[in-house]
Structure formats: C-alpha cells, structure tokens
Design an enzyme around this catalytic site. Sequence first.
Site, PDB file in Angstrom:
ATOM      1  N   ARG A  50       0.840  -1.204   0.000  1.00 10.71           N
ATOM      2  CA  ARG A  50       0.000   0.000   0.000  1.00 10.71           C
ATOM      3  C   ARG A  50       0.869   1.247   0.000  1.00 10.71           C
ATOM      4  O   ARG A  50       0.510   2.275  -0.586  1.00 10.71           O
ATOM      5  CB  ARG A  50      -0.948   0.003   1.214  1.00 10.71           C
ATOM      6  N   TYR A 102     -14.297  16.197 -18.177  1.00  8.06           N
ATOM      7  CA  TYR A 102     -14.839  14.845 -18.108  1.00  8.06           C
ATOM      8  C   TYR A 102     -15.952  14.828 -17.062  1.00  8.06           C
ATOM      9  O   TYR A 102     -15.806  15.374 -15.959  1.00  8.06           O
ATOM     10  CB  TYR A 102     -13.723  13.864 -17.755  1.00  8.06           C
ATOM     11  N   ASP A 173      -5.129  18.624 -16.277  1.00  5.33           N
ATOM     12  CA  ASP A 173      -5.422  17.256 -16.728  1.00  5.33           C
ATOM     13  C   ASP A 173      -4.880  17.125 -18.145  1.00  5.33           C
ATOM     14  O   ASP A 173      -5.371  17.765 -19.072  1.00  5.33           O
ATOM     15  CB  ASP A 173      -6.936  17.012 -16.686  1.00  5.33           C
ATOM     16  N   LYS A 198      -6.076   5.542 -20.250  1.00  9.10           N
ATOM     17  CA  LYS A 198      -6.249   5.993 -21.622  1.00  9.10           C
ATOM     18  C   LYS A 198      -4.961   5.810 -22.435  1.00  9.10           C
ATOM     19  O   LYS A 198      -4.532   4.700 -22.661  1.00  9.10           O
ATOM     20  CB  LYS A 198      -6.728   7.444 -21.603  1.00  9.10           C
TER      21      LYS A 198
END
Length: 379
Positions: A50, A102, A173, A198
């Site tokens: 983690r 988005y 972004d 993406k």
Amino acid sequence: MTYNFSTKCIYGNNDATSCDKSGAISFPIYQTATFAHPGVGNSTGYDYSRLQNPTREQLEKVVCSLENGYDALAFSSGMAALTALMELFSPGDHIISGNDLYGGSIRLFNNINNKNLLKFDFIDTSKEDIEKYITPSTKAIYVETPTNPMMNVTDISKVAAIAKKYNILFIVDNTFLSPYFQNPIDLGADIVVHSGTKFLGGHNDTLAGFIVVNNEELSEKLRFILKTVGSGLAPFDSWLILRGIKTLAIRMERQQQNAIAIAQWLKANSKVKNVYYPGLPDHPGYEISKNQSRGFGSMLTFEVENSEIALHILSSVKLIQFAESLGGVETLITYPMTQTHADVPKDVREKNGITDNILRLSIGIEDVNDLINDLSQAL
C-alpha cells in the site's frame, strides 16, 4: 544521463541494467502485499505494498520522466488520483475549474467535494478572465486542455502566470494529449493528472491514474495521502501500464495521423455540421496548440444535423466500437450526453455545447481507410 522521449518510454531516466540478477528484460511483477525485514531498524526499502511496491515504483519513475516532474504517483484509476488530489484542500477552499471537463470530474466536484465544503467556480478557461474569479480563499486553478469533449484549448503558460501571481496551485489534466504531445509542468503547471487507463496504458485492458508534481513539498503531502487512503495502483496493473507505455510514442504518432485524416474527411461531409479538432487551422485553439504542444492528438468531436443521425451512426458502425473510454489502439465512438457526461445537468451540458447531436471519437491505430469507410457507410 537524460534520454529522448521514445527511450524514456521504455526505461524512464534509468539505464537498461536489470532490476535483479536474473537479467529479466520485462520488469518483474512484485505480486506481494508485504516485505520481510532483515532485522529491527533494517529495511529493504519496502514495507507494505500500500505504501510502495517495486513494480509501481518503476512505473512512477517512467511517468515522472515523461512529464519532466519531481515525482509521480500511481493510483488505481484516474478518479482515484483526482479524489486523492482534492484531499490537499480544506473546507472553505475555493477552486476555479474549467467548465468543459470529463463528466466524472464534475460529478466528483459537485457531489463529494462540495459535500466536504470545497467551493468551485466553473468557467471557460480558454476565453474568460480568470483573475476576476480569484478570491482570498482561492487555492487552485484546475483545467483540462484540450477539454472533454468540446476540445477547447487553454493557454497553459498564461494561466500559470496568473496562478504564480496569486500564489495558488495550477493543475492540468493532460489525459487527452499525453506527455508525448504536451508537458504542462514545462509550461508552469504545478500538478499534472492523467487517467492512465487511456493513452498511457493504450490497450483498454486496465485502469490507472497518475499525479505528477513539480516539487518535494507536494510529493510529500500526496504520498502521505496515498498511503493513508490506500488507492495506490496494484503490481499487476502497474506492469500492464508499464508495458503499454513502451509503445506510447509510436501509437500517438499513428493515432494523430489517422485523426487528422478523419477530421478533414468529416469536415467535407455534408451531413456533418461541425468538427472540433485542434489540428484544424480554423479551430480557435489552433495557434495556441502549435505553441504549447508538439501535436494535436487523436481525440475529436463532431456534430451532426440532428439526434436521429447521431443515433443511426451509433447503431450502424461496424469496425468502430460504440463504447466509453478513449486512448486505446481501437477506435471508439462515444455519445457524451448518455455516457461520459450523463451526470452533468442538462442545462450545463447544453451551455457547453454538448447536445444530443454531438459524438466523440477516440481514433485508434487501424488503417485509416477502413475507419473512413466505416464512418461513410454509417452516415
């Protein structure tokens, strides 16, 4: 030693020396939750996956090198990255955001972050005067460029100068262009975010998200958040994204080549009303794109005369697939009003130009003539 982009896609800023004594060419998947310590006060450098895992660490080094950042952090999805990023802010903080984002980003801001008393102003950062929205509680400016789905282009250097003037964070972004075509940190941004699902992954086979920062202070804050909320990318998914990035440069070139040809073909089609692609000289952001980016990418949006034509296209394409997401080797067509932007209020969608006549294309690496033929028969 500093390498050129295509080489960094494979090694980052590291050399080709194997990470272990086996000589493995493919970076190993360290599929382990925890790590043994040689003794008290003695560590291998890894404690628990983690916090950090060697496979994720290698991926982060590669992405950091591609964006010319100080540090990169890999998350379980783009939305996990953005959710963690918002933990930098406190109740009452104000963020100026682009209005054409988005839909998942807007949903997060309007629901989760508003509930936590963050305040947002949504504006057209490609046109409006950002400074008039700045208040004493403003902590950040957040933009996508080009935007999703209307392909508006914001001048990154101009906004960076405003952010520095008021000592606020500037977040970009960079999903649509990827670090291959655009590096916002080089233009003055403090933080870059990606949906690694993406273009970085490139194969529509896993989810990932990234935050890249330009300084040690932001790195320390975000690494504390990552280990606390536990949204770091798993080892196998890290390996999939590492593998995808190896071909990022050649994929982006082919996808852009296809996109330019398709944009020009759509523009000449009598049933197409508008084509939104920054690589067309009549696009309002064309000159800005040429100045701040090395290319125009492979995302384009087009508008047809009515919703009947749009729905007919969606049900008639045969090679192109009607699906959400973008950036993979396969060409996808998306209907923003029912998919990516379904949770955005109708009046806001329509104000931004997202009507039921709008279709978004993510262009892949197929033969461009096959793609054009498919669009032709669908139209």
